[in-house]
Design an enzyme around this catalytic site. Structure first.
Site, PDB file in Angstrom:
ATOM      1  N   ASP A   1     -10.583 -10.352  10.498  1.00 58.04           N
ATOM      2  CA  ASP A   1     -10.722  -8.556  10.147  1.00 58.04           C
ATOM      3  C   ASP A   1     -11.736  -8.374   9.790  1.00 58.04           C
ATOM      4  O   ASP A   1     -11.773  -7.158   9.600  1.00 58.04           O
ATOM      5  CB  ASP A   1      -9.691  -9.173   8.890  1.00 58.04           C
ATOM      6  CG  ASP A   1     -10.017  -8.358   7.233  1.00 58.04           C
ATOM      7  OD1 ASP A   1      -8.776  -7.474   7.390  1.00 58.04           O
ATOM      8  OD2 ASP A   1     -11.216  -8.200   6.379  1.00 58.04           O
TER       9      ASP A   1
ATOM     10  N   GLY B   1      -2.772 -15.969  -4.540  1.00 61.85           N
ATOM     11  CA  GLY B   1      -2.105 -14.672  -3.419  1.00 61.85           C
ATOM     12  C   GLY B   1      -2.737 -13.631  -2.897  1.00 61.85           C
ATOM     13  O   GLY B   1      -2.509 -12.808  -2.145  1.00 61.85           O
TER      14      GLY B   1
ATOM     15  N   VAL C   1     -11.820   0.389   5.676  1.00 60.83           N
ATOM     16  CA  VAL C   1     -12.817  -0.126   5.673  1.00 60.83           C
ATOM     17  C   VAL C   1     -12.907  -0.614   4.504  1.00 60.83           C
ATOM     18  O   VAL C   1     -13.433   0.585   3.335  1.00 60.83           O
ATOM     19  CB  VAL C   1     -14.151  -0.264   6.233  1.00 60.83           C
ATOM     20  CG1 VAL C   1     -14.838  -1.299   6.470  1.00 60.83           C
ATOM     21  CG2 VAL C   1     -13.804   0.250   8.241  1.00 60.83           C
TER      22      VAL C   1
ATOM     23  N   ARG D   1      10.924  -0.414   7.561  1.00 63.43           N
ATOM     24  CA  ARG D   1      11.654  -1.257   8.692  1.00 63.43           C
ATOM     25  C   ARG D   1      13.100  -1.724   8.517  1.00 63.43           C
ATOM     26  O   ARG D   1      13.909  -1.944   9.575  1.00 63.43           O
ATOM     27  CB  ARG D   1      10.969  -2.591   8.647  1.00 63.43           C
ATOM     28  CG  ARG D   1      10.675  -3.000  10.271  1.00 63.43           C
ATOM     29  CD  ARG D   1       9.363  -4.221  11.048  1.00 63.43           C
ATOM     30  NE  ARG D   1       9.101  -4.622   9.511  1.00 63.43           N
ATOM     31  CZ  ARG D   1       8.187  -5.548   9.840  1.00 63.43           C
ATOM     32  NH1 ARG D   1       7.785  -6.352  10.304  1.00 63.43           N
ATOM     33  NH2 ARG D   1       7.582  -6.298   8.841  1.00 63.43           N
TER      34      ARG D   1
ATOM     35  N   GLU E   1     -10.738   5.875   5.688  1.00 66.77           N
ATOM     36  CA  GLU E   1     -11.461   5.946   4.699  1.00 66.77           C
ATOM     37  C   GLU E   1     -11.343   4.152   4.515  1.00 66.77           C
ATOM     38  O   GLU E   1     -11.572   3.475   4.086  1.00 66.77           O
ATOM     39  CB  GLU E   1     -11.671   6.427   3.578  1.00 66.77           C
ATOM     40  CG  GLU E   1     -11.991   5.542   2.151  1.00 66.77           C
ATOM     41  CD  GLU E   1     -13.708   5.415   3.129  1.00 66.77           C
ATOM     42  OE1 GLU E   1     -14.422   6.776   3.075  1.00 66.77           O
ATOM     43  OE2 GLU E   1     -14.732   4.651   3.040  1.00 66.77           O
TER      44      GLU E   1
ATOM     45  N   VAL F   1       1.286  -0.978  -0.285  1.00 67.04           N
ATOM     46  CA  VAL F   1      -0.088   0.027   0.344  1.00 67.04           C
ATOM     47  C   VAL F   1       0.664   1.341   0.031  1.00 67.04           C
ATOM     48  O   VAL F   1       0.794   2.226  -0.715  1.00 67.04           O
ATOM     49  CB  VAL F   1      -0.848  -0.253   0.583  1.00 67.04           C
ATOM     50  CG1 VAL F   1      -1.641   1.277   0.840  1.00 67.04           C
ATOM     51  CG2 VAL F   1      -1.926  -1.522   0.717  1.00 67.04           C
TER      52      VAL F   1
ATOM     53  N   LYS G   1     -12.872  -4.005  10.903  1.00 70.58           N
ATOM     54  CA  LYS G   1     -14.438  -3.527   9.773  1.00 70.58           C
ATOM     55  C   LYS G   1     -15.921  -3.388  10.318  1.00 70.58           C
ATOM     56  O   LYS G   1     -16.449  -2.208  10.282  1.00 70.58           O
ATOM     57  CB  LYS G   1     -14.548  -4.149   8.824  1.00 70.58           C
ATOM     58  CG  LYS G   1     -12.883  -4.212   8.315  1.00 70.58           C
ATOM     59  CD  LYS G   1     -12.865  -5.205   6.618  1.00 70.58           C
ATOM     60  CE  LYS G   1     -11.209  -4.958   6.497  1.00 70.58           C
ATOM     61  NZ  LYS G   1     -11.471  -5.562   4.906  1.00 70.58           N
TER      62      LYS G   1
ATOM     63  N   LYS H   1      -7.278  -0.980  10.527  1.00 68.88           N
ATOM     64  CA  LYS H   1      -8.351  -1.639  11.169  1.00 68.88           C
ATOM     65  C   LYS H   1      -8.412  -2.270  12.451  1.00 68.88           C
ATOM     66  O   LYS H   1      -9.090  -1.693  13.077  1.00 68.88           O
ATOM     67  CB  LYS H   1      -9.161  -2.014  10.343  1.00 68.88           C
ATOM     68  CG  LYS H   1      -8.432  -3.520   9.631  1.00 68.88           C
ATOM     69  CD  LYS H   1      -8.692  -3.986   8.606  1.00 68.88           C
ATOM     70  CE  LYS H   1      -8.447  -3.601   7.372  1.00 68.88           C
ATOM     71  NZ  LYS H   1      -6.970  -4.586   7.237  1.00 68.88           N
TER      72      LYS H   1
HETATM   73  N1  HSE Z   1      -7.149  -9.245   4.050  1.00 69.34           N
HETATM   74  C1  HSE Z   1      -8.073  -7.994   3.789  1.00 69.34           C
HETATM   75  C2  HSE Z   1      -9.035  -9.085   2.966  1.00 69.34           C
HETATM   76  C3  HSE Z   1      -8.374  -6.685   3.115  1.00 69.34           C
HETATM   77  O1  HSE Z   1      -9.214 -10.375   2.521  1.00 69.34           O
HETATM   78  O2  HSE Z   1     -10.517  -8.577   2.404  1.00 69.34           O
HETATM   79  C4  HSE Z   1      -7.315  -6.447   4.082  1.00 69.34           C
HETATM   80  O3  HSE Z   1      -8.660  -5.829   5.134  1.00 69.34           O
END
Ligand code: HSE
Length: 430
Positions: A203, A189, A134, A48, A131, A17, A207, A107
């Site tokens: 995750d 991937g 989510v 890092r 933004e 990102v 959200k 998030k």
């Molecule tokens: N790993 C998340 C997904 C994307 O598969 O939607 C990042 O929140």
């Protein structure tokens, strides 16, 4: 009039990102300057590990000292795309203390401790935009925080995790089992080497906490969200859903109670009818329904993950934060005035699909039906298929509280004639 002195941006993180954010900032600099009213300049990039060549980023901007970068007095906006709780939280609050606004995609941190961040932003008179936290490029936070700020949102229902949607979609379209579909998602991937955060629903739950908080003007934390992942979903569940004219999706559901006095937030796999718009959300796409009193039903759809879509959301926030810096104003802060209690899962009312393995002999169906009746759970349909003295009994209920359903299943397990409970799945979207 265009200001000539540039606004300075510190970027924390230069992975998938971050590198895309830096690339767009460089390649679109003229347009961004025109939209903001001043040039915007990358003033430092915290990573890092130094030493790697990062295309399009001057080597002298790279630093491993993120703490020093966010403490610089000349930084106007900090973009945080490193993720995780620490050091992200300390870096963000330090940035606020030094007068910078923050744009974050984090998030996990917002769901765990969003109030600390909001309070710090408020105290120092700067912005916190998120933004990208989510569903990446899909505008959701801004519509909820701003466009629908005059309406009453009653429900947010959606697919907010692309990895799990890809896996369930593959299971549905090919008949594959969970493990096989996960392997394919990993090979392509979509799933990470450690897929726990996605497949166990963490995750999506983060959200859901963020969306519920904004939608209901209430603080909702990750711990308030009931969470079940997709690891237990079987090919048989998917086939069973098909027989009912449904498919299985991992849903995030945030609801205001009918009396308006409490809310619930949950993430779990559920059957939804093939006729529901969410059923046609395929592969790794996300889609979210928002139901508001005056607006009615709104649907937001698009790519919910990936470097470019996430960077798109970050850049939108960056433009907003920069515009506010120039005009000396602030964007919307936290709105948690309603402070509605978050009810436990047991109080959620919905429908259920229960698959039981039972002995195929007289009275078993009546015995099972009695257990449902004793717990106040009304049966909608029953389908039974017998073979060699055993039978599979599939019951779909009318709406009932989750606690009543759990008690029903517990009692069914205790019947001698019930060999096992093959699956329990909620039915939504009807
Ligand atoms: N790993 C998340 C997904 C994307 O598969 O939607 C990042 O929140």
């Amino acid at each position: 009039m265009m200001r000539t002195r540039p606004l300075k941006v510190a970027l924390l993180g230069c992975g998938v990102v971050g590198s895309e954010v830096a690339r767009i900032m460089t390649t679109q600099s003229k347009d961004l300057a025109a939209r903001i009213g001043a040039p915007v300049e990358l003033a430092g990039v915290a990573v890092r590990r130094a030493g790697r060549v990062r295309e399009g980023i001057a080597p002298e901007l790279i630093t491993t000292d993120a703490a020093a970068l966010v403490a610089r007095e000349d930084i106007d906006v900090v973009v945080e795309v490193i993720g995780g709780i620490e050091p992200a939280r300390t870096l963000i609050t330090t940035a606020f203390e030094h007068g910078a606004s923050v744009v974050t995609a984090n998030k996990a941190l917002l769901a765990e401790d969003g109030s600390t961040l909001h309070e710090a932003a408020e105290k120092h008179g700067v912005d916190l935009y998120y933004e990208a936290a989510v569903a990446a490029a899909i505008p959701l936070v801004r519509p909820l925080r701003e466009s629908l700020a005059g309406d009453t949102v009653n429900r947010v229902l959606g697919i907010v995790n692309g990895t799990t949607n890809f896996i369930l979609d593959r299971m549905d379209s090919t008949g594959a089992g969970y493990a096989e579909a996960l392997d394919e998602a990993t090979a392509l991937g979509y799933a990470e080497a450690d897929p726990t955060a996605d497949v166990e629903g963490f995750d999506a739950a983060a959200k859901a906490a963020i969306l519920a908080g904004i939608a209901f003007h209430t603080r909702v934390r990750l711990d308030d969200v009931h969470r079940e992942g997709i690891t237990e979903v079987t090919a048989a569940d998917i086939a069973s859903a098909r027989r009912m004219g449904c498919t299985v999706k991992l849903l995030a559901i945030c609801e205001r109670a009918a009396d308006g006095r409490s809310v619930t937030a949950r993430v779990h796999p559920a059957m939804i009818p093939l006729t529901h718009p969410l059923a046609s959300v395929r592969e790794a796409y996300n889609a979210v329904f928002v139901e508001a009193e005056a607006a009615g039903r709104l649907m937001f759809y698009g790519p919910g993950a990936g470097g470019s879509p996430t960077a798109s959301a970050v850049l939108g926030d960056l433009v907003a934060a920069c515009r506010n810096k120039l005009s000396g104003s602030r964007g919307p802060g936290e709105s948690a005035y309603a402070q509605l209690p978050v009810s436990p899962m047991g109080e959620v009312v919905t429908r259920y699909h229960i698959s039981l393995d039972v002995a195929d002999k007289p009275g078993v169906l009546a015995q099972c039906a009695t257990v449902f009746a004793e717990h106040g759970v009304s049966i909608d349909t029953v389908r039974q298929q017998g073979k060699d003295g055993e039978a599979s009994l599939v019951v779909v209920t009318h709406r009932a509280p989750d606690a009543a359903l759990s008690a029903t299943v517990e009692a069914l397990r205790n019947l001698d004639t019930v060999r096992g409970v093959a699956s329990i799945m909620r039915v939504e979207g009807e």
